[in-house]
Design a protein around this motif. Structure first.
Motif, PDB file in Angstrom:
ATOM      1  N   LEU A 146      -4.827   3.255  10.397  1.00  0.00           N
ATOM      2  CA  LEU A 146      -3.666   2.673   9.710  1.00  0.00           C
ATOM      3  C   LEU A 146      -4.066   2.035   8.377  1.00  0.00           C
ATOM      4  N   ARG A 147      -5.354   1.923   8.174  1.00  0.00           N
ATOM      5  CA  ARG A 147      -5.951   1.596   6.872  1.00  0.00           C
ATOM      6  C   ARG A 147      -5.756   0.180   6.355  1.00  0.00           C
ATOM      7  N   ALA A 148      -4.757  -0.549   6.805  1.00  0.00           N
ATOM      8  CA  ALA A 148      -4.589  -1.928   6.324  1.00  0.00           C
ATOM      9  C   ALA A 148      -3.785  -2.730   7.337  1.00  0.00           C
ATOM     10  N   ALA A 149      -4.039  -4.032   7.367  1.00  0.00           N
ATOM     11  CA  ALA A 149      -3.361  -4.903   8.329  1.00  0.00           C
ATOM     12  C   ALA A 149      -1.849  -4.834   8.163  1.00  0.00           C
ATOM     13  N   GLU A 150      -1.376  -4.737   6.913  1.00  0.00           N
ATOM     14  CA  GLU A 150       0.082  -4.783   6.723  1.00  0.00           C
ATOM     15  C   GLU A 150       0.778  -3.565   7.334  1.00  0.00           C
ATOM     16  N   ASN A 151       0.058  -2.470   7.533  1.00  0.00           N
ATOM     17  CA  ASN A 151       0.696  -1.279   8.089  1.00  0.00           C
ATOM     18  C   ASN A 151       1.024  -1.400   9.578  1.00  0.00           C
ATOM     19  N   PHE A 152       0.590  -2.486  10.210  1.00  0.00           N
ATOM     20  CA  PHE A 152       0.902  -2.641  11.637  1.00  0.00           C
ATOM     21  C   PHE A 152       2.373  -2.930  11.883  1.00  0.00           C
ATOM     22  N   GLY A 153       3.094  -3.237  10.808  1.00  0.00           N
ATOM     23  CA  GLY A 153       4.546  -3.353  10.930  1.00  0.00           C
ATOM     24  C   GLY A 153       5.139  -2.055  11.473  1.00  0.00           C
ATOM     25  N   LEU A 154       4.556  -0.931  11.109  1.00  0.00           N
ATOM     26  CA  LEU A 154       5.043   0.379  11.577  1.00  0.00           C
ATOM     27  C   LEU A 154       4.866   0.513  13.090  1.00  0.00           C
ATOM     28  N   VAL A 155       3.758  -0.034  13.592  1.00  0.00           N
ATOM     29  CA  VAL A 155       3.482  -0.002  15.034  1.00  0.00           C
ATOM     30  C   VAL A 155       4.493  -0.879  15.769  1.00  0.00           C
TER      31      VAL A 155
END
Lengths: 358, 304
Positions: free
Chosen positions: A242-251
């Motif tokens: 996911l490459r970056a912490a902020e992308n965990f919103g997608l999860v």
């Protein structure tokens, strides 16, 4: 190397005093009035071991004289115990190492089981290590598989080397054989409310004045961000892909539309992107959901052992050679950052959930 | 200030007056860099850097905080091969005062029971000069992940066992009382106990300091006490190493791939939307109950 064999056989041989040790025990973890579900999972597993050995399955219940303790005894029978060894004492009201270690070690020395299983919870690990040392016996932590070999020996399989391989461990020359198992690693058996069995009450001579450690208070966790990974029906997790912490919103969003919970792999926690309570795998949470979606997770063994109980594993990874495809049921070779939001959208359309506004 | 001690000037002031703290540490391979040989299924150790078990650093920091607050000294103790000296030297560089390595070929192959036996012997010896107040360990190691050695040491030495400690709230040197917060299911237990005790420290509860330049220079020159089994006062060699270990590893293996390989969703030239629809179709084909359950949940949600 035949010369080594007799010596090894002598070393492995069970001394006379342990040969009468029989039956499989499960420590029933009763804390603050509730039995931890891992104890029922262990009774299910213990039942299989007892049947393979042709012996009884027993639960050990330690607690104060109370309805919660009586309920724990009844529940142990419902989940498969033939017998319950019961120790009631006011000093066992709140878990403390000293009285519980003394009590459990005394039970073992008196009634002599060949196998003793405990949940690998904070309580179970605290207790198991102390009891095994008191009894000078072997203890295998965090087992993922338990079996009986031809010589009444328990084969305890667990991940090793930081979860990169599995190993099978036996206890030689001493009994009981002890093991801990993490919550959710073993399946929850169906309880049978009509089942009952015999209770062996054992009088414990413990004086509160001899116990140095006192429980002053219990501070419950503030549950603003409820993590219910272990028992969720649907789990979505992300990894380094996911490459970056902020992308965990997608999860989180996909988990939300599926009514599930979300987590991550170990490297994500090691990077400091997410707190340890979100970690799925051997050293994090073990999960058994109906549906597990792993996005951008490579699938190291330590992760695998934490998710293998899932009914359906869906893996999304750009690397077609990622080990996760060795144990996933459905595989998608694609970028999780694109597929996750598309899946969230697809679920919304399918279920008629309006897209969030604002 | 501690009135009791005020009248006794002592050449060894700080150390003799303060707490005697010992932190057990382990040198472990950096797990992020471990590789398994694809054919032989053995661990490829060559070139894998070693580190101090990361959980032990929180224990070391907690011990140094107590020392900084109450005075005294922190000794780091490790059992391992001669090269484990590196880990101890690094701990000195972070601010520990003394280091002891117990190393002996007869310790090799020890399981947790045999490990706690050898460490307990060394701790007894360390404590014979001046009683130990607190033995610290990390919550577990990253290579073994057992969390069993700490409780093993506590039991063998008759120390109060305080595991998964998130905070030390209070320590009263005059009475020996210690109050800690211990991680339990669903909350923290506040426990009052007494020295001497063994504390295993939960991860992430403190920020591990970086060593000062002085500490690093001192560490580079420091003499690390090295004890054999005999030096450490081990009485029964039968209880050490492989011989003293009731558990034996019978087999090490890689898990086999699932018998049926994963059903791969065709992705070529498809847009994410098409891929997602295909995946969802397959998910619900495998899990029809789940679809029904989600639909029911959505209806409830919408009708509310």
């Amino acid at each position: 190397m035949n010369a080594a064999t007799p010596a090894a056989a002598r070393r492995d041989a069970l001394p006379e005093r342990y040969q009468s040790y029989r039956h499989v025990w499960v420590f029933v973890e009763l804390e603050r009035g509730t039995v931890h579900p891992v104890s029922f999972e262990l009774l299910g597993e213990g039942r299989k071991l007892a049947d393979a050995l042709g012996v009884e399955l027993a639960g050990v219940v330690l607690g104060p004289q109370s309805t919660a303790t009586a309920d724990a005894v009844a529940a142990a029978f419902h989940y498969g115990a033939d017998r319950v060894y019961l120790g009631e004492h006011p000093a066992l009201a709140n878990y403390r190492n000293e009285p519980f270690t003394r009590a459990l070690a005394e039970f073992v020395e008196t009634y002599q089981p060949e196998i003793l299983l405990l949940g690998a919870t904070t309580l179970g690990r605290d207790l198991a290590g102390a009891v095994a040392t008191t009894l000078k016996t072997g203890l295998t932590a965090d087992c993922t598989e338990l079996a009986i070999d031809g010589e009444r020996s328990m084969a305890a399989t667990r991940p090793t080397f930081g979860g990169s391989l599995l190993c099978t461990i036996h206890t030689r020359g001493v009994r009981p054989q002890m093991a801990t198992v993490r919550p959710r690693v073993m399946a929850m058996p169906e309880p049978d409310p009509s089942r009952t069995g015999s209770v062996v009450r054992h009088e414990l001579r413990i004086a509160e004045t001899d116990i140095i450690t006192k429980v002053l208070d219990f501070v419950p966790d503030v549950r603003t961000d409820d993590v219910n990974l272990a028992y969720a029906d649907v789990v979505v997790a992300g990894g380094m892909g996911l490459r970056a912490a902020e992308n965990f919103g997608l999860v989180r969003e996909l988990a939300a539309v599926l009514g599930g919970d979300w987590g991550c792999s170990r490297p994500v926690v090691q990077k400091g992107w997410l707190p340890a309570e979100r970690q799925i795998g051997q050293t994090g949470k073990t999960i058994r959901p109906r549906l597990y979606i792993a996005a951008g997770i490579k699938g190291a063994i330590q992760h695998r052992v934490g998710v293998e109980g899932a009914d359906l594993i869906v893996a999304i990874n750009t690397d077609p050679a990622a080990p996760i495809f060795d144990f996933a049921h459905l595989g998608v070779v694609a970028d999780a950052l694109e597929v996750l939001p598309a899946l969230t959208d697809a679920v919304r359309r399918r279920l008629g959930v309006p897209a969030p506004t604002g | 200030m501690d009135a009791v001690y005020d009248q006794e000037p002592d050449p060894n002031e700080g150390a003799a007056r303060g707490l005697n703290l010992v932190v057990c540490i382990k040198q472990v391979p950096d797990s992020a860099q471990i590789r398994v040989h694809p054919v032989t299924n053995t661990i490829m150790r060559q070139g894998v850097p070693t580190i101090i078990n990361p959980y032990d650093l929180f224990a070391l920091e907690e011990a140094m905080r107590l020392r900084d607050q109450y005075g005294g000294e922190v000794t780091v103790l490790s059992m391992g091969p001669p090269m484990a000296e590196e880990a101890l030297r690094r701990a000195l560089g972070l601010g520990a005062d003394k280091a002891v390595l117990i190393t002996d070929r007869r310790f090799a192959g020890a399981d947790t029971l045999a490990t706690s036996y050898a460490l307990a012997a060394a701790l007894t010896k360390l404590g014979s000069e001046r009683p130990i107040d607190v033995v610290f360990t990390g919550k577990q190691t990253i290579d073994g992940d057992t969390a069993q050695v700490g409780p093993g040491i506590a039991r063998r030495l008759g120390l109060e066992q305080l595991t998964y400690v998130a905070a030390i709230d209070m320590l009263d040197r005059a009475t020996g009382e210690i109050v800690v917060r211990r991680r339990a299911e669903g909350g923290l237990q506040v426990l009052s106990s007494r020295l001497p005790c063994l504390v295993t420290v939960l991860e992430g509860v403190n920020e591990v300091r970086r060593g000062s330049i002085d500490d690093m220079l001192r560490a580079a020159r420091a003499e690390i006490t090295t004890w054999s089994a005999a030096d450490a006062g081990v009485e029964d060699l039968q209880k050490c190493g492989l011989r003293g270990s009731p558990t034996v590893v019978k087999r090490v293996f890689a898990p086999t791939p699932r018998e049926e390989s994963a059903e791969m969703v065709a992705v070529d030239h498809k847009r994410p939307k098409q891929i997602a629809d295909a995946v969802l179709d397959l998910i619900f084909a495998h899990q029809p109950k789940l679809e029904a359950q989600l639909e029911a949940a959505t209806r409830r949600e919408v009708s509310r």
